[in-house]
Design an enzyme around this catalytic site. Structure first.
Site, PDB file in Angstrom:
ATOM      1  N   HIS A  69      -4.384  -7.009 102.052  1.00 12.60           N
ATOM      2  CA  HIS A  69      -5.025  -8.287 101.650  1.00 12.60           C
ATOM      3  C   HIS A  69      -6.397  -7.927 101.074  1.00 12.60           C
ATOM      4  O   HIS A  69      -6.495  -7.220 100.076  1.00 12.60           O
ATOM      5  CB  HIS A  69      -5.068  -9.193 102.882  1.00 12.60           C
ATOM      6  CG  HIS A  69      -5.487 -10.609 102.643  1.00 12.60           C
ATOM      7  ND1 HIS A  69      -5.629 -11.173 101.399  1.00 12.60           N
ATOM      8  CD2 HIS A  69      -5.803 -11.612 103.529  1.00 12.60           C
ATOM      9  CE1 HIS A  69      -6.010 -12.434 101.520  1.00 12.60           C
ATOM     10  NE2 HIS A  69      -6.134 -12.736 102.807  1.00 12.60           N
ATOM     11  N   HIS A 106       1.807  -8.724  93.530  1.00 17.08           N
ATOM     12  CA  HIS A 106       1.416  -9.965  94.187  1.00 17.08           C
ATOM     13  C   HIS A 106       2.648 -10.707  94.659  1.00 17.08           C
ATOM     14  O   HIS A 106       3.683 -10.663  94.002  1.00 17.08           O
ATOM     15  CB  HIS A 106       0.601 -10.853  93.235  1.00 17.08           C
ATOM     16  CG  HIS A 106      -0.219 -11.845  93.975  1.00 17.08           C
ATOM     17  ND1 HIS A 106       0.279 -13.067  94.371  1.00 17.08           N
ATOM     18  CD2 HIS A 106      -1.485 -11.771  94.437  1.00 17.08           C
ATOM     19  CE1 HIS A 106      -0.651 -13.703  95.036  1.00 17.08           C
ATOM     20  NE2 HIS A 106      -1.731 -12.948  95.107  1.00 17.08           N
ATOM     21  N   ASP A 138      -7.881  -7.834  93.153  1.00  5.85           N
ATOM     22  CA  ASP A 138      -8.679  -6.757  93.730  1.00  5.85           C
ATOM     23  C   ASP A 138      -8.890  -5.580  92.789  1.00  5.85           C
ATOM     24  O   ASP A 138      -9.811  -4.789  92.993  1.00  5.85           O
ATOM     25  CB  ASP A 138      -8.015  -6.248  95.022  1.00  5.85           C
ATOM     26  CG  ASP A 138      -8.076  -7.288  96.107  1.00  5.85           C
ATOM     27  OD1 ASP A 138      -9.178  -7.773  96.380  1.00  5.85           O
ATOM     28  OD2 ASP A 138      -7.017  -7.645  96.652  1.00  5.85           O
TER      29      ASP A 138
END
Ligand code: COA
Length: 373
Positions: free
Chosen positions: A221, A259, A310
């Site tokens: 995460h 994802h 990210d």
């Protein structure tokens, strides 16, 4: 008898929310109906937090009132202030934040109240305090002094000032502010789900946020942004493509890619890639940006995976002078606005979140006294 579980709860609708919405096929993200492409670079983080927590984009007067609440709310309590140095000495950043937010509840005037008005006040205080906690933690562990906040700077600007020790340029503040907007909320991501499960027991907002921070910390995460930077630092710039192919061939996951919901480019990555390129060029050394582009091409070619939020956030934060192990704490600064909004929403229309499980263990075991086992 329960139905077969969906591993990882993929595609399971776990809550109703009016906060954010994703169209995974089209690669679109909305906060309360506003396209993220319209908000990033135009709405400030403060406006976005107001939108999420208080239901609407603020007028000038509402923004001034909310801004004043944030400024007075960033003052840290006695217990948390007294313990920052020891926490910074003994705990890594995300562990430290988990502890510090928990300690902060002790001096919060609304403590464990879950009344709607108390939740609104606590949401503003938690949002205001999170960047201060990260900056104070960093100052404590480095022995550096913490510059006073500049009243003319936003949350984004003051954070850069306090962490880097240097006055940021207007463009750096704009870029970092846009990063905070892009990370503010994201439907039923793991940490938000954790916060809602906690809130749904009618536990208080600080408890829900502590659960969320512990969940964000994991490398699958929020912890991925730090891992991305470490990967870039570990690669030989002239061997990027081959190294990534080798890792993939060995079955390794490349952090910052893939994802659960997006089947195309993550719309946040589009902005972050552009910002990374701009900052790389301005820094005079675009090595990490070029390496990132090469990684992106190889991962797409080999696995058909797109970068997620990210991936380019890592180099953006790096070029802004933020230490690598504060990347995930930075994520928490932004996501605090979304987490707290979800707690408000959960408390406003609550039912305990308690799913079922499929039992796969042994049955009909015969009990034996300890000496016969
Ligand atoms: N690198 C290489 N392969 C990846 C991958 C990555 N980053 N992400 C997914 N895959 C592959 C898996 O190995 C798996 O392949 P297989 O079917 O051949 O076994 C397939 O894609 C599905 O992956 P899975 O982990 O089951 O998907 P998920 O929906 O459970 O996980 C993530 C989503 C985000 C957790 C996953 O893509 C991941 O671990 N990414 C890296 C961590 C990261 O960047 N997290 C931040 C998310 S915003």
């Amino acid at each position: 008898m329960a139905d077969k579980p969906t591993k990882g709860l993929a595609d399971v609708v776990a809550a109703s929310t009016a906060l954010s919405d994703i169209d995974g096929k089209a690669g679109r993200l909305f906060y309360r109906g506003y396209d993220i492409h319209d908000l990033a670079g135009r709405a400030t983080f403060e406006e976005t937090a107001h939108l999420l927590q208080r239901g609407k984009l603020p007028t000038r007067d509402e923004l001034a009132a909310y801004g004043a609440e944030l400024v007075s709310g960033r003052e840290l309590g006695v217990l948390v202030s007294a313990n920052i140095s020891e926490v910074a000495e003994k705990q890594k950043p995300m562990e430290g934040l988990r502890t510090l937010v928990s300690l902060a509840s002790a001096d919060d005037p609304d403590r464990d109240s879950i009344e709607a008005e108390a939740d609104l006040r606590k949401a503003a205080r938690l949002t205001a305090q999170q960047p201060v906690l990260v900056a104070r933690y960093h100052a404590a562990r480095t022995g550096g002094s913490l510059p006073d906040p500049d009243p003319d700077l936003s949350i984004a600007g003051n954070f850069l000032l306090q962490v880097t020790g240097e006055h940021p340029t207007a463009r750096q503040v704009e870029i970092f502010d846009a990063c905070l907007v892009l990370h503010a909320d994201h439907t039923m991501n793991a940490s938000t789900f954790a916060a809602r499960v906690c809130a749904a027991t009618l536990s208080d907002m600080h408890s829900a946020i502590v659960a969320a921070i512990g969940t964000l910390k994991g490398p699958l995460h929020g912890g991925a942004n730090e891992q991305v930077m470490k990967t870039l630092e570990s690669l030989d710039p002239s061997q990027v493509a081959q190294s990534v192919r080798d890792k993939l061939a060995a079955g390794e996951k490349i952090m910052g890619f893939g994802h659960r919901v997006y089947k195309t480019e993550d719309p946040r990555a589009t902005h972050l890639r552009r910002m990374s390129e701009e900052l790389a060029t301005a820094s005079g050394d675009d090595t990490y940006y070029r390496m990132s582009k090469e990684m992106e091409e190889v991962v797409f070619e080999t696995k058909g995976l797109y970068p997620n939020v990210d991936f380019y956030a890592a180099t953006v934060y790096h070029y802004l002078g933020i230490p690598t192990d504060l990347f995930t704490p930075v994520f928490s600064i932004s996501r605090m606005s979304g987490w707290t909004a979800h707690v408000i929403e959960q408390h406003a229309d609550n039912r305990l979140i308690r799913p079922d499980s499929e039992y796969i263990g042994e049955r009909d075991q015969k009990w034996k006294p300890i000496d016969e086992r």
